[in-house]
Design an enzyme around this catalytic site. Sequence first.
Site, PDB file in Angstrom:
ATOM      1  N   SER A  26       0.832  -1.201   0.000  1.00  0.00           N
ATOM      2  CA  SER A  26       0.000   0.000   0.000  1.00  0.00           C
ATOM      3  C   SER A  26       0.876   1.265   0.000  1.00  0.00           C
ATOM      4  O   SER A  26       1.744   1.404  -0.852  1.00  0.00           O
ATOM      5  CB  SER A  26      -0.927  -0.049   1.223  1.00  0.00           C
ATOM      6  OG  SER A  26      -1.913   0.924   1.152  1.00  0.00           O
TER       7      SER A  26
ATOM      8  N   ASP B  12      -8.796  -6.717  -4.326  1.00  0.00           N
ATOM      9  CA  ASP B  12      -8.423  -5.409  -3.784  1.00  0.00           C
ATOM     10  C   ASP B  12      -8.988  -4.324  -4.704  1.00  0.00           C
ATOM     11  O   ASP B  12      -8.578  -4.199  -5.853  1.00  0.00           O
ATOM     12  CB  ASP B  12      -6.892  -5.313  -3.719  1.00  0.00           C
ATOM     13  CG  ASP B  12      -6.405  -3.998  -3.116  1.00  0.00           C
ATOM     14  OD1 ASP B  12      -7.229  -3.099  -2.841  1.00  0.00           O
ATOM     15  OD2 ASP B  12      -5.181  -3.872  -2.912  1.00  0.00           O
TER      16      ASP B  12
ATOM     17  N   HIS C  85      -7.899  -5.308   0.026  1.00  0.00           N
ATOM     18  CA  HIS C  85      -6.628  -4.608   0.182  1.00  0.00           C
ATOM     19  C   HIS C  85      -5.811  -5.191   1.339  1.00  0.00           C
ATOM     20  O   HIS C  85      -4.587  -5.248   1.281  1.00  0.00           O
ATOM     21  CB  HIS C  85      -6.904  -3.117   0.407  1.00  0.00           C
ATOM     22  CG  HIS C  85      -5.667  -2.282   0.447  1.00  0.00           C
ATOM     23  ND1 HIS C  85      -4.710  -2.328  -0.539  1.00  0.00           N
ATOM     24  CD2 HIS C  85      -5.215  -1.384   1.368  1.00  0.00           C
ATOM     25  CE1 HIS C  85      -3.728  -1.479  -0.233  1.00  0.00           C
ATOM     26  NE2 HIS C  85      -4.009  -0.907   0.919  1.00  0.00           N
TER      27      HIS C  85
END
Lengths: 381, 198
Positions: free
Chosen positions: A155, A321, A354
């Site tokens: 991320s 995600d 995610h």
Amino acid sequence: MTHDPHSIGIVSAQCAVFDEPFPLQGGAVLPGFQLMYETYGSLNANRSNAILICHALSGNHHVAGRYAEDDKYPGWWDTMVGPGKPIDTNRFFVVGLNNLGGCHGSTGPISINPVTSKPWGAAFPVVVVNDWVQSQAKLADRLGIEKWAAVIGGSLGGMQALRWTVTFPHRIRHCLTIASAPKLTAQNIAFNDVARNAILTDPEFHGGDYYQHGAIPRRGLRLARMLGHITYLSDEGMGGKFGRQLKGEGGYQFNYETEFEIESYLRYQGDRFADVFDANTYLLMTKALDYFDPARHFGGSLPAALATTDAKFLVVSFTSDWRFSPERSRETVKALLDAKKSVSYAEIESVHGHDAFLMTDEPYMQLMHAYLNRVADEVQA
Amino acid sequence: MSIPNELRPDLARIASWIAPGTRVLDLGCGDGELLAHLHEHKQVSGYGVEIDMAGVIGCVARGVNVIQRDLESGLAGFEANSFDYVVLSLTIQSMRHVKAIIDEMLRVGRTGIVTFPNFGYWENRYQLALGRMPVSETIPYQWYNTPNIHLCTLNDFDALLSSHGARITSQMVMHQGQRITFLPNLLGSLALVRFEHQ
């Protein structure tokens, strides 16, 4: 407590203090700063086996292990980092830090501003991903690491890893960018904006100087986290875990109390987060996400931004995600292909959305194992 | 003393067609056997493309660059004319979008190399003549469980390439790892074709 051979065991944090003024991309200059960090494993004789772990929005320097035997939770990436794990501390020297602007001991909004002797609060300058990379390089210098064997992050952490190859193209051998993106889309910025607004409009926020008022914009931070959390899970994952289950017996109550399991879960997550995180840091981290765009100073061309690095890349995304979708990772991959870089890309089947980058889906773990095994061989770790 | 890894005979033949120091894209690369060989022996650089996760992990374990994607969706992400060779080995017969992948190979590469089971091989013809769908070494499936949906003969494939404006620069057939020169469309069970833009 039974001894887990795959855990790094008891760890402790360290603090690196940097006294010299530190100019930030936004124009402000910090008079100095400190970074909290942890290290696991040992640096080899030719200092070639160091790996930097970059944390995401809510992470910190406590990546693996426990501070005490009876700690309820280990570090946030304990599944990935440890003896015999993909980031193998028997072979690598692993460094985790709390980023500048964080709220876990590194200089940030809750730190005391040496000029005013009060918490920085709203006066703490906005930092961007490149500022983090610059500060991480200072930590690398301090630790005697000229070139990282790998910089790894998921991320927002993946953005830092990617930025390393642009800012210090020859100080990184391998860049592992997981569930990340070369820049945020409008939709992604929009989510961050709503999260920020929850905090900014909390009556307890006091323009960011809530520390002096003995207040905490808890409600705003809690809402921000609840919203964020929804976007970190997939519809399928959430449905599988909670469905439409109700907390209590007796069917619908026809009121506005916490009724569905998912509501209860989100509130719990929000509460837990609001207990340990600082609202100003949350604002700062989301802004760093929004501003990230390494191609910006290269005429908008990501291949141009990546042209000079000799790093090799592993890009990983997860099918479910939608906050950092596979499509966004493919943009990074395309830029790397255009720049004729050494790159591998995997799109892992996962229902974890995610958050999958923090989970242990078998193909993901195998892939990381296989890649980092090669890295270890290459640097003779 | 290290014993050199024995490359699959058809891959060895493909490798012999590839010049040292070139850039290769290997479509449906499996665990990266060909690219690892080319990298080691011919200083070739490039990427594999593979959909299967086990193959992707195999490539990564060998240090072969691999991009996980479905070839049916084309080669978006790869620039035009960015490779010297684009290889598609024993994959085309199971693809839905055959014409699209040929176009994509011609777009991103200078030279294309395709290998496929030759349906014109005499044993296949013989089994058909006896009234059954062929099952052989190169087509080892029953009609009801075969992944092969686009089988063709050497001559069929030649015709397809001409329809794409491609020119065949080399072709050969093999059987059980040996090159066959006599009556290729009848005696070869495995076909290898190298082609370029007209």
